[in-house]
Write a protein that holds these residues in place. Sequence first.
Motif, short mmCIF file in Angstrom:
data_model
loop_
_atom_site.label_atom_id
_atom_site.label_comp_id
_atom_site.label_asym_id
_atom_site.label_seq_id
_atom_site.Cartn_x
_atom_site.Cartn_y
_atom_site.Cartn_z
N ALA A 36 -91.67 67.92 41.98
CA ALA A 36 -92.07 69.23 41.46
C ALA A 36 -93.35 69.13 40.64
O ALA A 36 -94.22 70.01 40.70
CB ALA A 36 -90.93 69.81 40.61
N LEU A 37 -93.49 68.04 39.86
CA LEU A 37 -94.69 67.86 39.06
C LEU A 37 -95.91 67.63 39.96
O LEU A 37 -97.00 68.15 39.69
CB LEU A 37 -94.52 66.69 38.08
N ALA A 38 -95.72 66.87 41.04
CA ALA A 38 -96.82 66.65 41.99
C ALA A 38 -97.28 67.97 42.60
O ALA A 38 -98.49 68.21 42.76
CB ALA A 38 -96.37 65.68 43.09
N GLN A 39 -96.33 68.83 42.92
CA GLN A 39 -96.67 70.14 43.48
C GLN A 39 -97.43 70.99 42.46
O GLN A 39 -98.43 71.64 42.80
CB GLN A 39 -95.39 70.86 43.93
N ALA A 40 -96.97 70.93 41.22
CA ALA A 40 -97.66 71.68 40.16
C ALA A 40 -99.05 71.11 39.89
O ALA A 40 -100.01 71.86 39.65
CB ALA A 40 -96.83 71.66 38.88
N MET A 41 -99.16 69.78 39.95
CA MET A 41 -100.45 69.12 39.74
C MET A 41 -101.45 69.53 40.84
O MET A 41 -102.60 69.86 40.56
CB MET A 41 -100.24 67.61 39.75
N ALA A 42 -101.00 69.49 42.09
CA ALA A 42 -101.88 69.87 43.20
C ALA A 42 -102.33 71.32 43.06
O ALA A 42 -103.49 71.66 43.34
CB ALA A 42 -101.15 69.66 44.53
N LYS A 43 -101.44 72.17 42.62
CA LYS A 43 -101.79 73.59 42.42
C LYS A 43 -102.84 73.73 41.32
O LYS A 43 -103.80 74.50 41.46
CB LYS A 43 -100.52 74.38 42.08
N GLU A 44 -102.66 73.00 40.22
CA GLU A 44 -103.64 73.03 39.13
C GLU A 44 -105.01 72.56 39.60
O GLU A 44 -106.04 73.09 39.18
CB GLU A 44 -103.16 72.15 37.96
N LEU A 45 -105.02 71.54 40.45
CA LEU A 45 -106.27 70.97 40.94
C LEU A 45 -106.81 71.70 42.16
O LEU A 45 -107.87 71.36 42.68
CB LEU A 45 -106.08 69.48 41.28
N ASN A 46 -106.04 72.69 42.63
CA ASN A 46 -106.44 73.49 43.81
C ASN A 46 -106.69 72.60 45.03
O ASN A 46 -107.68 72.75 45.74
CB ASN A 46 -107.68 74.32 43.48
N ARG A 47 -105.73 71.67 45.24
CA ARG A 47 -105.85 70.75 46.37
C ARG A 47 -104.52 70.69 47.11
O ARG A 47 -103.46 70.77 46.49
CB ARG A 47 -106.23 69.34 45.89
N LEU A 255 -100.41 71.96 31.84
CA LEU A 255 -99.01 72.13 32.24
C LEU A 255 -98.07 71.95 31.06
O LEU A 255 -97.07 72.66 30.93
CB LEU A 255 -98.67 71.13 33.36
N ALA A 256 -98.38 70.99 30.19
CA ALA A 256 -97.55 70.78 29.00
C ALA A 256 -97.63 71.98 28.06
O ALA A 256 -96.62 72.43 27.52
CB ALA A 256 -97.98 69.51 28.27
N ALA A 257 -98.83 72.51 27.89
CA ALA A 257 -99.03 73.65 26.98
C ALA A 257 -98.26 74.89 27.45
O ALA A 257 -97.78 75.68 26.64
CB ALA A 257 -100.52 73.97 26.86
N LYS A 258 -98.13 75.04 28.77
CA LYS A 258 -97.40 76.20 29.32
C LYS A 258 -95.89 75.98 29.34
O LYS A 258 -95.14 76.89 29.70
CB LYS A 258 -97.89 76.47 30.75
N GLY A 259 -95.45 74.78 28.98
CA GLY A 259 -94.02 74.47 29.01
C GLY A 259 -93.51 74.12 30.40
O GLY A 259 -92.30 73.97 30.61
N ILE A 261 -93.85 71.34 32.23
CA ILE A 261 -93.29 70.00 32.42
C ILE A 261 -91.84 69.94 31.96
O ILE A 261 -90.97 69.41 32.65
CB ILE A 261 -94.16 68.95 31.69
N VAL A 262 -91.57 70.54 30.81
CA VAL A 262 -90.18 70.58 30.30
C VAL A 262 -89.29 71.36 31.26
O VAL A 262 -88.15 70.96 31.54
CB VAL A 262 -90.15 71.21 28.88
N GLU A 263 -89.79 72.46 31.76
CA GLU A 263 -89.03 73.31 32.68
C GLU A 263 -88.71 72.57 33.98
O GLU A 263 -87.58 72.63 34.49
CB GLU A 263 -89.83 74.57 32.97
N LEU A 264 -89.70 71.84 34.52
CA LEU A 264 -89.48 71.09 35.76
C LEU A 264 -88.44 69.99 35.56
O LEU A 264 -87.63 69.73 36.44
CB LEU A 264 -90.80 70.49 36.25
N ALA A 265 -88.48 69.34 34.40
CA ALA A 265 -87.50 68.29 34.10
C ALA A 265 -86.10 68.88 34.04
O ALA A 265 -85.15 68.34 34.62
CB ALA A 265 -87.85 67.60 32.78
N ARG A 266 -85.95 69.99 33.35
CA ARG A 266 -84.64 70.64 33.24
C ARG A 266 -84.10 71.03 34.60
O ARG A 266 -82.93 70.80 34.92
CB ARG A 266 -84.76 71.88 32.34
#
Length: 291
Positions: A36-47, A255-259, A261-266
């Motif tokens: 899930a974090l990889a998916q969020a990371m790719a979205k942030e990087l627009n890749r 991602l951390a500032a928006k919460g 990372i914590v949400e994905l972990a939960r």
Amino acid sequence: MPATASDEVLKICLDEDLPPLSLHRRGAPDSGFDVALAQAMAKELNRPLQIQWFESKLDEDSSPALEANALLSDGRCALMGSYALTKDSLVVPGVKTAKLPDFAGATRDDRRRRIPLGVLTPSQPYVYSALTVVLGAKARDRHISDIGDLNGLRIGIESGTLADAILMNFRGGQLIDEITHVVPGRQDLLGALEHGEFDATLLDLRRFDAYRTAHPDTTLAASGYYYPIGANRGYVALASDPALLAAVNKALTDLAAKGTIVELARDAGLTYLPPREPIVLGDVLQQILQK
């Protein structure tokens, strides 16, 4: 604005059997916090994202650091996820080449090749990995605020692990007579604890999270105690790609500032502990022996 805008595929290597961080099984959807974090990371990087799954089978000729380096240096991925940020794992390799671990799509030739290695550089950490005491049914009400509180309990521990070193060396061997060793990979430590063979164990919190997800009716109890020496996890990339690491660090900060990372972990069933100092863990064994 995204940290990076590109059509270039973002390739991230993940361990195929590290629940609830990452899990890849034929016939089942990929799952885990790092997916899930990889998916969020790719979205942030627009890749667009591509996960390169690999299987870690440690033997005397390999190590997680060399496996990661070989995968990155061979171009199988640009980032390795959930990399333990320790001094030992980030030193310049003492060898010039290493073999690739088994990975999805590997050929017979891939299994024979040795890869010229680069130098690894970490991102900022995104989660803290701790050792925790887990209690069996008979001891589930025992208050644990220190390793010494295990005194008088039957302790099961996996041989040759960091947890083994901690317990065997505690106060000059105070707990040795109460410890029973099991062979990692051959015996089911948490299953034995569940069946009453032991009263307590010390192991990676991630593994207890995975066990609770697989056994929702478990009688095992989390003590809430975390051993004070643990490692942050983050991404690692080759030092030759500083622009990628800069973009990744910005994305992780956002991602951390928006919460997120914590949400994905939960959502993945991972007990989230935020990164802490030291960012890179030093000589673990020396710290244990000094305690």
